[in-house]
Design an enzyme around this catalytic site. Structure first.
Site, short mmCIF file in Angstrom:
data_model
loop_
_atom_site.label_atom_id
_atom_site.label_comp_id
_atom_site.label_asym_id
_atom_site.label_seq_id
_atom_site.Cartn_x
_atom_site.Cartn_y
_atom_site.Cartn_z
N LYS A 188 15.10 27.22 66.83
CA LYS A 188 15.29 25.91 66.19
C LYS A 188 16.71 25.85 65.64
CE LYS A 188 15.13 23.97 62.25
NZ LYS A 188 16.23 23.01 62.44
N GLU A 263 20.04 36.36 57.10
CA GLU A 263 21.48 36.37 56.86
C GLU A 263 21.79 35.12 56.07
OE1 GLU A 263 22.71 38.86 60.79
OE2 GLU A 263 23.67 36.92 60.40
N CYS A 297 30.03 32.20 56.31
CA CYS A 297 29.25 33.01 55.35
C CYS A 297 30.08 34.14 54.78
CB CYS A 297 27.99 33.55 56.02
SG CYS A 297 28.37 34.50 57.49
N GLU A 394 28.12 29.39 45.90
CA GLU A 394 28.71 29.23 47.23
C GLU A 394 29.03 27.75 47.45
OE1 GLU A 394 26.18 29.51 50.77
OE2 GLU A 394 27.65 30.87 51.66
#
Ligand code: NAD
Length: 500
Positions: A188, A263, A297, A394
């Site tokens: 997905k 992750e 990331c 973040e």
């Protein structure tokens, strides 16, 4: 040239201008019956097409196809899987420009980075293809009475759920080892950038992957993604995305005891000591936060600089940030493209007020750009403290937070004072310090005197809120496979006799 790349991307997805992008289940296109949502081009705001959210029945069908295909795929000799996956790599390579162009189109990533990312997708396939024949190998662990041997067997149908930042490369990183291990896959992709995943479906079909081995469903996280992660017949979930989504997926998968590989987010420090090669450190720090539009990331989003060199170093960084070429992602000269979506731009922009309220100063940037598309000025926060939200959360945009530190202990304390623990970057010419600080950093990966340079046999992944599990080398197979131990008695060892 720029226009021709955009035309190439539009051509690659032309079919989905006429009809919505549906799903690929059991080797066939499934138009889908779920709700429609739009996909837009970040650089222009233009609507590229519509996509279907997979219904519960469609998710069931995709998982059913993966389940039905699993026994034969798991039993396919590794060497044959190797050949098929190399074929996929060949086609990825042949279509690399097209893939890169599609990433520029729907993800807004810049051509200069995406052209390499598509090649890396092919490398991911080749790397794991070559390991497919050894995937089942185990160890021999004999005792005086038994021969123990281990073997690895693919875990079953797996779900791969990926984000929008570098959609193609990231998905190949999961899908290639899963297929090489003998698992079947339901992928997905992210709803904001679904088109390169469609190209991968076409590539798998052209390479001759048996129907059902690789399936793809489109849709939203809260519906399609949730259904997939709750499905009883999905044995493991490989997920790349935000930490809070990881928590949700863990909850969703808990009922069926899913194995998870996460992750997740990062707030990675780049630590620059006064003895470092400062020019190279500037290059790396600027590259690691402003490339990929800051949507990376492993970005070095916190710049920790030793106080003795702080002002001079920041001045050099600021000059570079002011000079970054922001613009058309298809132009190979462009260094920073648009943000992915209005919602994401709003989030990034909101941190400008947070920075001011917390007492930091915006040395460069800080505003949305006055031009069509979702462009935000490359931004540098200075006079920041590790206690501020801009140093802890973040932001995932072209935004760097600079913080001064006094000595090694202070650098380590500040670097580790976040929820995340994905990557750390360290600049020093003192070998002892490099080793001490690397050991002390709470991060899954540390690069010393380097930017993020990936070597596929090495482990990739994060600690703390940045993830669970490692990718790369044999670590990937450990996730997609079950280890079995077989113990054979070699003779007449003593067995306790009860009820004699
Ligand atoms: P996201 O978590 O919002 O979405 C990622 C994927 O999860 C999408 O496909 C989404 O549809 C799906 N999803 C959302 N909610 C779900 C649910 N409840 N159940 C199942 N699936 C669900 O992340 P994003 O905004 O697309 O990507 C950015 C994030 O990804 C950042 O935090 C970034 O750091 C992280 N990321 C991490 C790595 C890494 O290697 N650690 C790499 C790239 C990106």
């Amino acid at each position: 040239m720029t226009q021709s790349r955009r035309d190439m991307a539009l051509q690659a997805i032309a079919a989905f201008k006429e009809r919505p992008l549906g799903h690929f289940i059991g080797g066939a296109d499934v138009p889908g019956e779920g709700a429609l949502f739009e996909v837009s081009e970040p650089a222009t705001g233009e609507i590229l097409g519509q996509t279907r959210d997979a219904t519960a029945a469609e998710v069931d069908a995709a998982v059913g196809a993966a389940k039905a295909a699993f026994p034969a795929w798991a039993a396919t000799p590794g060497d044959q899987r190797r050949k098929l996956l190399h074929k996929m790599a060949d086609i990825i390579q042949a279509r690399a420009d097209e893939i890169a162009a599609v990433e520029c189109l729907d993800a807004g990533q810049c051509w200069r980075f995406m052209s390499k990312a598509a090649e890396r997708g092919a490398e991911n396939f080749r790397f794991f293809a070559d390991r497919a024949p050894m995937a089942n190998d185990g160890q021999s662990l004999p005792t005086a009475t038994h021969l123990n041997y281990t073997l690895r067997q693919p875990i079953g149908p797996v779900a791969v759920i990926t984000p929008w930042n570098t959609p193609f490369m990231l998905s190949t990183w999961k899908i290639a080892p899963a297929l090489a291990a003998g698992c079947t896959v339901v992928h997905k992709p992210a709803e904001w950038s679904p088109y390169s995943a469609r190209l991968l479906v076409e590539i798998a079909a052209e390479a001759g992957l048996p129907p059902g081995v690789f399936n793809a469903v489109n849709g939203l996280g809260e519906t399609t993604g949730k259904r997939l992660t709750e499905h009883r017949d999905i044995k493991a979930i490989a997920f790349v995305g935000e930490s809070k989504t990881g928590s949700a997926i863990m909850r969703q998968g808990s009922e069926t005891l899913k194995r998870v590989h996460f992750e997740l987010g990062g707030k990675n420090p780049v630590i620059v000591f006064e003895d470092a090669d400062l020019d190279r450190a500037v290059d790396a720090a600027v590259f690691m936060i402003y490339s990929l539009n800051g949507q990376r990331c492993t970005s070095s989003s916190r710049l920790l600089v030793q106080r003795s060199i702080h002002d001079a170093f920041i001045e050099k960084v600021a000059a570079r940030v002011r000079n970054l070429k922001v613009g058309d992602p298809f132009d190979p000269a462009t260094e920073v493209g648009p943000l992915i979506h209005q919602r994401h731009l709003d989030k990034v922009a909101s941190y400008m007020d947070v920075a001011r309220a917390d007492g930091a100063r915006i040395a460069v940037g800080g505003c949305r750009m006055d031009r069509p598309g979702l462009f935000f000025e490359p931004t540098l926060f200075v006079e920041a403290e590790q206690t501020m939200r801009i140093a802890r959360e973040e932001i995932f945009g072209p935004v760097l937070t600079a913080i001064a530190f006094d000595d090694e202990a202070d650098a380590i304390a500040k670097a580790n004072d976040v929820e995340y623990g994905l990557a750390g970057y360290l600049w020093t010419n003192d070998l002892g310090r490099a080793i001490r600080v690397s050991n002390a950093l709470e991060a899954g990966m540390v690069w010393v005197n380097s930017e993020n340079v990936r070597h596929l046999p090495t482990p990739f992944g994060g600690t703390k809120a940045s993830g669970i599990g490692r990718d790369g080398g044999d670590w990937s197979f450990d996730f997609y496979m079950e280890t079995k131990n077989v113990a054979l008695a070699t003779g007449q060892h003593k067995i306790q006799r009860l009820g004699v």
